[in-house]
Design a protein around this motif. Structure first.
Motif, PDB file in Angstrom:
ATOM      1  N   PHE A  21       0.827  -1.206   0.000  1.00 56.28           N
ATOM      2  CA  PHE A  21       0.000   0.000   0.000  1.00 56.28           C
ATOM      3  C   PHE A  21       0.863   1.259   0.000  1.00 56.28           C
ATOM      4  CE2 PHE A  21      -3.005  -3.234   1.134  1.00 56.28           C
ATOM      5  CZ  PHE A  21      -4.188  -2.812   0.557  1.00 56.28           C
ATOM      6  N   ASP A  22       0.193   2.375   0.229  1.00 56.26           N
ATOM      7  CA  ASP A  22       0.845   3.700   0.082  1.00 56.26           C
ATOM      8  C   ASP A  22       2.155   3.778   0.849  1.00 56.26           C
ATOM      9  OD1 ASP A  22      -1.247   4.388  -1.427  1.00 56.26           O
ATOM     10  OD2 ASP A  22      -2.246   5.643   0.085  1.00 56.26           O
ATOM     11  N   TYR A  23       3.142   4.280   0.149  1.00 62.61           N
ATOM     12  CA  TYR A  23       4.443   4.672   0.702  1.00 62.61           C
ATOM     13  C   TYR A  23       5.254   3.487   1.213  1.00 62.61           C
ATOM     14  CZ  TYR A  23       1.382   8.708   0.851  1.00 62.61           C
ATOM     15  OH  TYR A  23       0.447   9.649   0.554  1.00 62.61           O
ATOM     16  N   CYS A  24       4.730   2.275   0.946  1.00 56.29           N
ATOM     17  CA  CYS A  24       5.453   1.088   1.383  1.00 56.29           C
ATOM     18  C   CYS A  24       6.280   0.575   0.213  1.00 56.29           C
ATOM     19  CB  CYS A  24       4.479   0.012   1.877  1.00 56.29           C
ATOM     20  SG  CYS A  24       5.326  -1.461   2.500  1.00 56.29           S
ATOM     21  N   GLU A  25       7.525   0.290   0.519  1.00 53.73           N
ATOM     22  CA  GLU A  25       8.417  -0.156  -0.541  1.00 53.73           C
ATOM     23  C   GLU A  25       8.419  -1.682  -0.664  1.00 53.73           C
ATOM     24  OE1 GLU A  25      12.970   0.234  -0.562  1.00 53.73           O
ATOM     25  OE2 GLU A  25      12.263   1.985  -1.691  1.00 53.73           O
ATOM     26  N   SER A  26       8.376  -2.368   0.465  1.00 54.32           N
ATOM     27  CA  SER A  26       8.251  -3.842   0.445  1.00 54.32           C
ATOM     28  C   SER A  26       7.324  -4.257   1.590  1.00 54.32           C
ATOM     29  CB  SER A  26       9.622  -4.507   0.602  1.00 54.32           C
ATOM     30  OG  SER A  26      10.221  -4.123   1.824  1.00 54.32           O
ATOM     31  N   CYS A  27       6.524  -5.281   1.350  1.00 54.64           N
ATOM     32  CA  CYS A  27       5.533  -5.651   2.365  1.00 54.64           C
ATOM     33  C   CYS A  27       5.296  -7.162   2.342  1.00 54.64           C
ATOM     34  CB  CYS A  27       4.222  -4.906   2.128  1.00 54.64           C
ATOM     35  SG  CYS A  27       3.499  -5.221   0.495  1.00 54.64           S
TER      36      CYS A  27
END
Length: 1911
Positions: free
Chosen positions: A1554-1560
């Protein structure tokens, strides 16, 4: 002495450097009594005052206008004496007393005169003082002659010198002149007159006399007066030559010289007499008191001469010679000359000379000039008329006597006398004035501090006592450009009472001892110096006697600046000494001459070799008597003005032809242009002389030299023939000559020939048939014969070194002639012709001073072979001084100690200073223990005395704290021990040394604990109980096996390392075992060595004290404890307070620093300040040396010259001063303006300026700078022309001519209105129309008028940029010339280009326009290059936009670039909506698109780019296809990948971050994008302050950078900003203005808007109106200021409307009078003068007559009158055009009121009834017709005035605006009740109802400036 030659020398040497002149002046110090002690203060003061006065620009200004002011009263008293001032006034009356326009170079020269002339004779004859004074005048003359600008012509310079000679050289004592002039001056000019008779002369130069009476009379007539009067003697004045002669005739029989003469011995007097008219054997008498000499003259029948004397007078000239012998002492006699001829004959005289013999230098009185003609001596008594020589080690000063050393400028010993030598004075340091005194620095004696040292009346600085002294920084030596061999010092001191026994005064250079004067049992002694003279000066203050010592020494120092010190070593307070000064000279000359100089006799150097007695041989310049080693002069004649009466009998007249000897048959001499001649005019034309000389000495050759002078008209066939012995005659003529002398020619003769006979015969002949004695004569002068003798003892020789016959006394073993004849240890003495032994210290030498090699232990130097500085001489050897002495005279007597060795001199011993002790092997004293003031060693048990420490005591040699006290470093005192200690080393409980057993305490380590059986209770040792109590641990004792037992149980034994003490076991301290409570063991009892009494113990400044501590502990500067290498502790970091960084420190200017206290500031411009502790250097204000924080130093205390207390200072009257630049900024008095550092008047501004400092006060100010109008161009009273002012007294008018009236300022002013045009009036007709004609009798036109007519027409010519219409000037708008009536002119009518109709203008969209330049635009516009442009895309539709999108995400097909657009196939488009498509196309349903008719779809998908049927294949770029809705949506915000897919399929699982997440991982973010950070919910959030602007942040400048426009990462407005965007302010609060450069809102003081940071703002920059720089402030003269309002003023100012004002001066203001209430000049109604705010003057007090109380008034029928215009009428009257007219409804037939017809209603049937009940005629109708509207009325008073016709001219139309021009055909006046911004014109359209149009008048150009306030 010949003063003519002296004068000639002065003229020739006028370019000589000033300090060379003073070398001559310093010869004065060789007078016999040596009383030349103090400066001639009055002269120096006068010169300095003149210099200061001349610098003042007030004088410079007045000098140009006031050239007749004489020298009077106080002005003379403050400068030169009155008599001296009169000399100046005589020379140049326009200068008055010392008024000379000197150039800057002259200032420098005069400063040199002041600096170097340091001599004045005290306790001596008045005559000798006059000698000194006259020499200064001569020095000043040289300066003036060099800079000829001083006078207006060279004749003034000549006259000035003549007057000096007249005044100075005619009134002095002959004895003084014999003593002074004949020796000093002749010696200075190298006149070695040994056997020549010398003349003391008085002469009258050629210049014109003027008749005078009173004190100036003698200076107007050559010094001669009528007997017993103050009136000039009779004289005649001539044109050819231009001169005057004192003349006696039958009306004026006598003339007397105004001053007496001092006469002694034989005096020879000579004078030239010019006889005219009849002399029947009459007498001329010359009288000196009772002495009289008679000369009888009989005139010839026809006088032989008619030219050369005075115009065409017939005359005969005779020279009178006679001798007057005075026996015994000197007498004072008056000189008088008297004629006994009572007929018409008269006699004139000139060239009066008094001559006297010059004795041999050792003879005080004599009968002749030779050494064997003495009758009394300066030293001893004569034997066979020969004076004895000086004794051993004595030196003969010529004409003074024997002294211990030669004079400083006569160091050369020759022929038994000290001879003059070219020694230059390099620097003189005398306390001649307060400035010079300040440059001496006091050396204080701390033991006997005295500060009352002053400069006494003799200019001696003192009195110094004990060990005090004085020093001075000498910086002249490095500036001296010539070589020095040794530096000579002349030190002058004054002793008061006798020098105490075994005491003295030392002289030091750079604190190094160089000599001393002292007194021992044998009397006054010197070391390395010589006393040249001692002069008693009598008592002074409490001292019974005083003696002046002149001391001379020579030192070998380099050419650097140095500090000269004089320090006393006195032990009693009953004696003292003072310092007069020191002179630094060039010492002895070296053997090398600098470039441009020649070698000269006796090893000296000379820059010139052009004297008549000199010749140049290579680089050596020799005199005639120096050609061989044994040369001497036989004669020196006619080399000056001296006349020897015995000379002429030695000349034999061989023959003569024609006219010769017109002055007398025995007169062989004359004068020509100040030069004395043998022969010359009136004497020698055709005659032959012979003279036979006797030469008694054996010789081998002679030199004969003389000058031949030919008269100005000497013929070409004339000859001068001389013959020497029997040689061939030598013929000379003007065909070949050397040079010219004035208008005559002269030649030089030099002959050197072999000659050994005892006689020498020389023949002179002036030959020529055309020679005559007036202008074609011969003369001889500068006559020298030198005899070149054989060697001594030689009777006959062939040259100077070859003797052919010796006399009988010659012994070759004794007589030696060269150094080669002497032994190695001898030198040749030329005078004794012997070889003499070298000094004891020399091995080889060439003279008494010049050692070539030295004996062992001696050191060779310029002073000879001497001992080194740290050695003494004994038994012809040098020995080292004791180690403690820096210099000594014996092994037991020191003379200098080094302070760096901590030693001081006391009774000949170098003792250690207090606080230090001596070590035999070390020259440096070591520091005592801190307890000891004096000591013998380093410990406290080796003290001699104790320091001043609180609670210290001395027991034998031990200094210690009293019992119960210990020393504390921090407080430098003995502080009480802890209560538990008996003795201690510290004040704490663990600083004990011993314990008090009575307190039941024993020492345990460093503490006093309770003894066994006691325990501590409330700091008291209390008995332990018998019964054991476990809580009382102190009651247990340590016993064997480390067991503790109760105190009642005794312990019998202890473990190893312990001992039994008081029944318990204690560790044994000192057994090297650490047991029990022991901390350490060092086997000693020394304190501060880490371990004491087996406990850790360190110095007080140690931070820790344990086993890891390393001693010594590092010093901690600032802890208050002096430790280690620290020298001091003052607890601060202030520099130059005595202690810095724990080291003693003084200022850089301090040259002697002892323990942080400065004892000497020998740096130029600084002195020791004893008022502070420690002593420091402070700058000396007033010494004219600029140092330190001084801004200036002018050497005075005046507060009017821009410098006061050495800081810049503005004069009184300057209310605001910039002290950094010394600039006056504002003046507090009217009429004065700031200029430089003072306030200066503005002459011509109409304000009589009063300068409180007195420099620029005006006497008057008439508003102009025209002379002779009563007030001059310099604003001083000045008489007007006699045609205006008929009676003027003291420059003020008392009566005026017709047409003028006398003002209160005593000035005649024209009477305006009397129909008489006089001076300063242009016209007499006063017109009421503005700018046309004559107002106040002066032409009145516009400011723009170039040429004004004074007859009423107006302007005849206008300035550039104006056009003339009806004699008025109008600005031409559009000609690109900006006039004073225009703001701008760009030559066009373009709106919004910055200038429109010659007024500054900007676009309508500009919010802030400044001078046509836009600085800020309205909202929705952006500023680009000073223009406003709308912002497309901001969602705001502006003036030039058809449409505007809201955001960048919203794009409309019908609005592109803010312009409406339609489909390309649209034919008619309106407001973005297509109205009609092209053929083949049809409109879509939304009318946005034109589609082909065959392709028309029922549904048009918005934002679709490619549509197929009902489906969109491709959306526009700014839209996306929404599948759910099946249409193109605008990209309002971009969607992430998951958002997009989740929106399409909500049930879909998306693993995209989601928003502003680079890796999740699933729904949890593992790593955020840059600028975001994981929170506890694994979401990415931004962090404000990280310097990264995240999506939801407006700004982020980082946590370390605070920006006032960014707060919490959101933009905020700057302070005082009302609105801003993105932190950029666009509009500020009221009272603040935006600075676009720094984005700040700042208030502007003076905008009349009170801002938050202002106390007040009244909209101006006026000073002292209550608000200055927007802060409350009153004038400086206000004593009580409250909120900017003054409540109380200084006197004499008055308080008016909260301001301090001067009383206004109303004098001279016609019709205006002073009003107390307003302090203003106001008109007086009823004085028949219209002035000020008066409208009119009708000379009555009747109301309703049109003028009441000097104001225009409405008519009596007016009920309410506003601003002179009626606005409401009385009953029965109606208001019509601001006038009250009778209401016709109330008319009756008997009314006598005449009603004026209305404008167009001239009714011929109206019957107008007059007051006589008659009926008006047609003339009444005609009058009504003529008046109509052509009138001006005030009430019922009307006058005819043609009605002005208004003209409305159309110019152009732009859009809906029409531009018109409204003018009138003549001047008009706006009604007073009409305000400027109100509508002045009502304009309507004919034939059109006003409801159908609206006219708004917008004035573009204001009413013409020139007419705006016209009447």
């Amino acid at each position: 002495m010949n003063f003519l030659n002296f004068k000639s020398f002065l003229f020739k040497k006028s370019q000589i450097l000033i300090y060379d002149i003073f070398k001559f002046i310093f010869q004065l110090r060789r007078l016999s009594d040596w009383l030349l002690i103090v400066i001639i203060n009055s002269i120096i003061k006068a010169i300095k005052n003149a210099r200061s006065y001349l610098k003042d620009e007030v004088f410079q200004t007045r000098l140009l206008t006031d050239q007749q002011q004489p020298c009077r009263g106080e002005k003379c008293k403050n400068g030169l004496h009155l008599q001296k001032c009169q000399i100046w006034e005589t020379v140049s009356p326009q200068f008055g007393c010392a008024r000379m326009q000197l150039t800057q170079k002259m200032f420098v020269s005069i400063d040199s005169l002041v600096q170097y002339y340091h001599l004045l004779i005290i306790d001596y004859s008045i005559q000798m003082k006059k000698i000194v004074y006259c020499l200064i005048l001569l020095e000043l003359y040289l300066i003036l002659q060099q800079y000829i600008l001083v006078f207006y012509d060279t004749g003034r310079i000549q006259q000035f010198f003549d007057l000096i000679c007249l005044y100075c050289f005619a009134i002095e004592n002959i004895q003084d002149y014999q003593q002074f002039f004949n020796y000093q001056i002749s010696k200075f000019y190298l006149f070695e007159l040994q056997i020549q008779l010398i003349l003391y002369s008085f002469f009258i130069f050629i210049y014109e006399f003027t008749q005078n009476s009173g004190g100036l009379a003698p200076y107007k007539s050559g010094g001669f007066l009528l007997p017993s009067s103050q009136t000039t003697a009779n004289f005649i004045s001539c044109t050819t030559p231009q001169t005057s002669y004192i003349t006696l005739n039958n009306l004026y029989l006598s003339a007397e010289y105004f001053n007496s003469f001092s006469l002694q011995g034989e005096n020879w007097i000579s004078m030239d007499l010019y006889f005219q008219s009849t002399w029947p054997s009459s007498n001329i008498e010359f009288k000196f008191g009772s002495f009289s000499y008679i000369y009888t003259y009989t005139s010839p029948s026809t006088y032989p001469l008619t030219g050369g004397f005075c115009d065409s007078y017939s005359y005969e000239v005779k020279t009178v010679n006679f001798t007057y012998t005075v026996t015994g002492t000197t007498i004072q006699e008056n000189f008088q000359i008297k004629s006994y001829n009572t007929n018409s004959g008269q006699v004139s005289f000139r060239n009066l000379y008094f001559s006297k013999i010059q004795c041999y230098p050792s003879c005080k009185l004599c009968t002749g000039p030779n050494y064997n003609q003495c009758s009394s001596c300066y030293y001893g008594v004569p034997t066979n008329n020969i004076c004895p020589p000086c004794g051993l080690n004595q030196f003969y000063w010529k004409y003074q006597g024997c002294y211990n050393i030669c004079q400083i400028d006569s160091p050369f010993l020759k022929n038994g006398f000290c001879q003059q030598y070219p020694i230059s004075t390099i620097e003189s340091a005398y306390s001649s004035n307060q400035i010079q005194a300040l440059r001496w620095q006091i050396i204080y004696d701390p033991q006997h501090l005295e500060t009352n040292y002053t400069l006494n009346y003799q200019y001696v600085y003192g009195v110094f006592r004990f060990n005090s002294g004085i020093n001075r920084y000498m910086d002249g030596l490095p500036k001296y450009s010539y070589q020095t061999y040794l530096v000579g010092l002349v030190i002058t001191i004054m002793t008061y009472n006798e020098i105490p026994l075994n005491c003295g005064i030392q002289f030091k250079i750079n604190n190094t001892y160089y000599g001393s004067i002292y007194r021992n049992a044998s009397g006054i002694q010197t070391h390395r110096v010589k006393i040249s003279q001692i002069t008693g000066s009598g008592s002074y203050l409490s001292y019974s006697s005083s003696n002046l010592y002149q001391i001379i020494t020579y030192v070998d120092i380099p050419k650097y600046s140095f500090v000269f010190s004089v320090v006393g070593n006195y032990t009693v307070d009953t004696a003292g000494w003072g310092m007069y000064g020191v002179q630094v000279t060039s010492g002895y000359c070296s053997n090398l001459c600098q470039f441009g100089y020649y070698f000269y006799r006796d090893g000296s150097c000379t820059s010139s070799c052009q004297n008549p007695y000199q010749r140049l041989a290579g680089s050596y310049c020799y005199d005639y008597d120096d050609e061989t080693p044994y040369s001497s002069y036989l004669i020196k004649e006619n080399i000056n003005a001296a006349g020897d009466p015995e000379q002429y009998s030695k000349y034999t007249l061989i023959s003569q032809i024609g006219q010769n000897f017109l002055k007398g048959s025995d007169i062989y001499f004359s004068f020509y242009k100040y030069q004395r001649l043998f022969g010359g005019p009136y004497v020698w034309a055709q005659a032959k002389f012979q003279r036979v000389f006797t030469i008694p000495s054996p010789h081998h050759s002679v030199t004969i030299a003389f000058y031949i002078l030919y008269g100005p008209y000497f013929p070409q066939d004339g000859q001068f023939i001389y013959t020497i012995e029997n040689n061939v005659p030598v013929i000379k003529s003007t065909a070949i000559f050397y040079s010219t002398y004035y208008d005559a020619k002269y030649d030089k003769v030099y002959e050197k020939l072999n000659h050994n006979a005892s006689t020498l015969t020389i023949t002179w002949e002036c030959f020529g048939p055309n020679n005559e004695p007036i202008d074609a004569f011969c003369g001889v002068y500068n006559y020298y014969i030198a005899v070149h003798n054989c060697q001594p003892y030689c009777l006959q020789c062939s040259d100077q070194s070859t003797c052919t016959q010796w006399n009988s006394t010659y012994d070759s073993n004794i007589v030696k002639f060269s150094q080669a004849d002497c032994l190695i240890n001898q030198y040749h003495d030329k005078e004794s012709v012997r070889c003499l032994e070298c000094p004891q210290s020399c091995l080889t030498c060439t003279s008494k001073l010049d050692c070539q090699t030295c004996k062992p232990t001696y050191t060779q130097s310029k002073l000879g072979c001497i001992c080194r500085m740290n050695q003494y001489e004994d038994s012809n050897q040098c020995f080292d001084c004791p180690i403690e002495c820096n210099q000594c005279v014996t092994p037991t007597e020191c003379i200098e100690c080094l302070i760096s060795n901590n030693r001081k001199l006391s009774n000949g011993q170098c003792n250690c200073i207090d606080g230090y002790y001596h070590i035999s092997y070390n020259p440096q004293c070591q520091k005592c223990h801190s307890f000891c003031k004096t000591c013998t060693g380093p410990t406290s048990s080796e003290c001699l005395t104790c320091n001043n420490i609180v609670n210290i005591e001395q027991v034998g040699s031990i200094c210690r704290c009293q019992a119960g006290f210990s020393y504390q470093d921090a407080t430098n005192s003995c502080s009480s021990c802890h209560s538990s200690c008996e003795t201690c080393f510290g004040s704490t409980y663990n600083g004990c040394l011993t314990c008090n057993p009575t307190l039941h305490r024993i020492l345990k380590g460093l503490e006093c604990v309770c003894s066994p059986g006691y325990y501590e209770l409330n700091n008291i040792c209390t008995n332990c109980p018998v019964a054991e109590q476990t809580s009382l641990s102190q009651c247990y004792k340590l016993c064997q096996n480390n067991q503790y037992i109760w105190q009642t149980i005794n312990c019998s034994s202890c473990d190893s390392g312990f001992q039994l003490v008081s029944g318990q076991c204690q560790p044994i301290c000192g057994d090297s075992l650490i047991k029990g409570y022991e901390q350490c063991e060092d086997n000693n009892t020394n304190l501060n060595d880490l371990c004491y009494n087996c406990q850790y113990q360190c110095q007080a400044h140690c931070l820790t004290c344990n086993q890891s501590t390393t001693l010594p502990c590092p010093d901690i500067c600032g802890d208050g404890i002096i430790s280690g290498i620290e020298e001091c502790e003052d607890g601060n970091i202030t520099e130059y307070d005595g202690c810095f960084n724990c080291k003693y420190q003084c200022q850089p200017q301090c040259t002697k620093c002892i323990q942080g206290q400065c004892f000497e500031c020998a740096t130029g411009g600084w002195q020791v300040d004893t008022t502070v502790t420690p002593w420091q250097c402070k700058q000396i204000c007033g010494d004219m040396i600029l140092v330190g924080s001084e801004q200036c130093d002018d050497g005075n205390s005046s507060d009017t010259d821009g410098c006061k207390d050495c800081m810049y200072f503005c004069r009184l009257g300057c209310s605001s001063c910039d002290y950094s630049t010394n600039t006056c900024l504002n003046c507090n008095l009217s009429g004065l303006v700031p200029y430089s550092y003072y306030c200066k008047n503005i002459c011509g501004d109409g304000i009589v300026a009063i300068d409180p400092s007195g420099f620029f006060t005006e006497q008057c100010d008439d508003g102009n700078t025209i002379n002779y109008d009563g007030c001059s161009s310099t604003c001083e009273f000045q008489c007007q022309n006699s045609s205006i002012c008929t009676n003027c007294i003291d420059y003020k008018c008392e009566a005026c001519a017709v047409g003028y009236t006398l003002s209160s300022q005593k000035i005649c002013i024209p009477i305006c209105g009397d129909l008489q045009i006089v001076e300063f009036e242009q016209c007499e007709l006063t017109f009421i129309l503005p700018y046309k004609g004559c107002q106040n009798c002066l032409a009145k036109c516009q400011n723009s008028c170039l040429t004004c007519d004074n007859s009423g027409l107006g302007c005849l010519a206008c300035q550039t940029g104006y056009t003339r219409i009806d004699y008025l000037c109008y600005s031409i708008c559009g000609d690109e010339i900006v006039t004073q009536d225009e703001e701008c002119d760009d030559g066009n009518l373009i709106i919004g280009d910055g200038c429109h109709f010659c007024k500054f203008s900007c676009q309508d969209s500009c919010l802030y326009c400044l001078k046509g330049i836009c600085n800020y635009c309205q909202e929705g516009y952006q500023l680009i290059q000073s223009k406003c442009y709308s912002i497309c895309g901001d969602g705001v539709q502006k003036y030039n936009e058809q449409c505007d999108i809201v955001t960048s995400l919203e794009t409309y097909q019908n609005c592109q670039s803010c312009k409406f657009t339609c489909d390309l196939n649209c034919l008619s488009c309106q407001f973005g909506i297509c109205q009609q498509c092209k053929d083949g196309y049809q409109l879509s349903s939304n009318k946005w698109h034109c589609v082909k008719s065959i392709q028309q779809n029922p549904i048009i998908i918005e934002n679709c780019n490619i549509q197929i049927e009902d489906s969109c294949v491709q959306c526009k770029g700014y839209a996306y296809f929404e599948k759910g809705e099946q249409n193109c949506k605008l990209k309002a915000a971009p969607l992430s990948f998951c958002q997009y897919h989740l929106r399409l399929s909500p049930e879909l699982y998306c693993s995209q971050c989601f928003d502003y997440c680079e890796s999740c991982n699933e729904n949890n973010c593992l790593n955020c994008q840059r600028g975001y950070y994981l929170d506890e919910n694994y979401s990415c959030v931004s962090l404000c302050g990280d310097g990264i602007i995240a999506q939801e942040e407006d700004c982020d400048f980082g946590s370390e950078q605070e920006i006032d426009t960014c707060l919490n990462c959101s933009f905020q407005c700057p302070q005082y900003c009302m609105s801003c965007v993105y932190g950029v302010c666009y509009q500020c609060l009221v009272g603040f203005y935006l600075n676009n450069l720094n984005n700040q809102c700042t208030s502007v003081c003076g905008d009349s808007i009170l801002a938050n940071d202002e106390a007040c703002d009244i909209g101006n920059e006026l000073g002292y109106d209550g608000c200055v720089q927007c802060q409350y402030k009153c004038q400086d003269e206000c004593l009580d200021c409250q909120l900017g309002k003054c409540m109380l003023c200084e006197l004499p100012l008055i308080l008016l409307k909260s301001k301090c004002e001067e009383i206004k001066q109303c004098e001279g203001l016609i019709g205006l009078y002073y009003d107390n209430d307003s302090n203003d000049c106001l008109p007086f109604c009823g004085d028949e003068i219209v002035a000020g705010n008066e409208d009119c003057e009708d000379f009555n007090n009747l109301p309703d007559d049109g003028c009441y109380e000097c104001k225009f008034q409405c008519s009596k029928d007016c009920e309410e009158c506003l601003d002179r215009v009626c606005i409401k009428c009385k009953t029965d009257y109606q208001l019509n055009n601001y006038q009250c007219l009778l209401d016709k409804s109330n008319d009756n037939l008997n009314s006598s009121i005449i009603e004026e017809p209305k404008d167009d209603d001239l009714d011929p049937n109206i019957i107008i009834e007059n007051q006589n009940n008659g009926t008006s005629t047609d003339s009444t109708k005609l009058e009504q017709s003529l008046w109509k509207e052509n009138k001006i009325c005030r009430g019922d008073q009307c006058v005819y005035s043609k009605k002005a016709i208004m003209q409305l001219t159309y110019i152009k139309q732009l859009y809906a605006l029409q531009y018109v021009d409204i003018t009138f055909d003549q001047e008009v006046k706006i009604q007073d009740n009409i305000l400027k911004d109100q509508t002045l014109f009502n304009i309507s359209l004919q034939d059109l109802d006003s409801q159908y149009y609206n006219i708004t008048i917008n004035p573009i150009q204001d009413i013409s400036f020139d007419l705006q306030y016209a009447y």
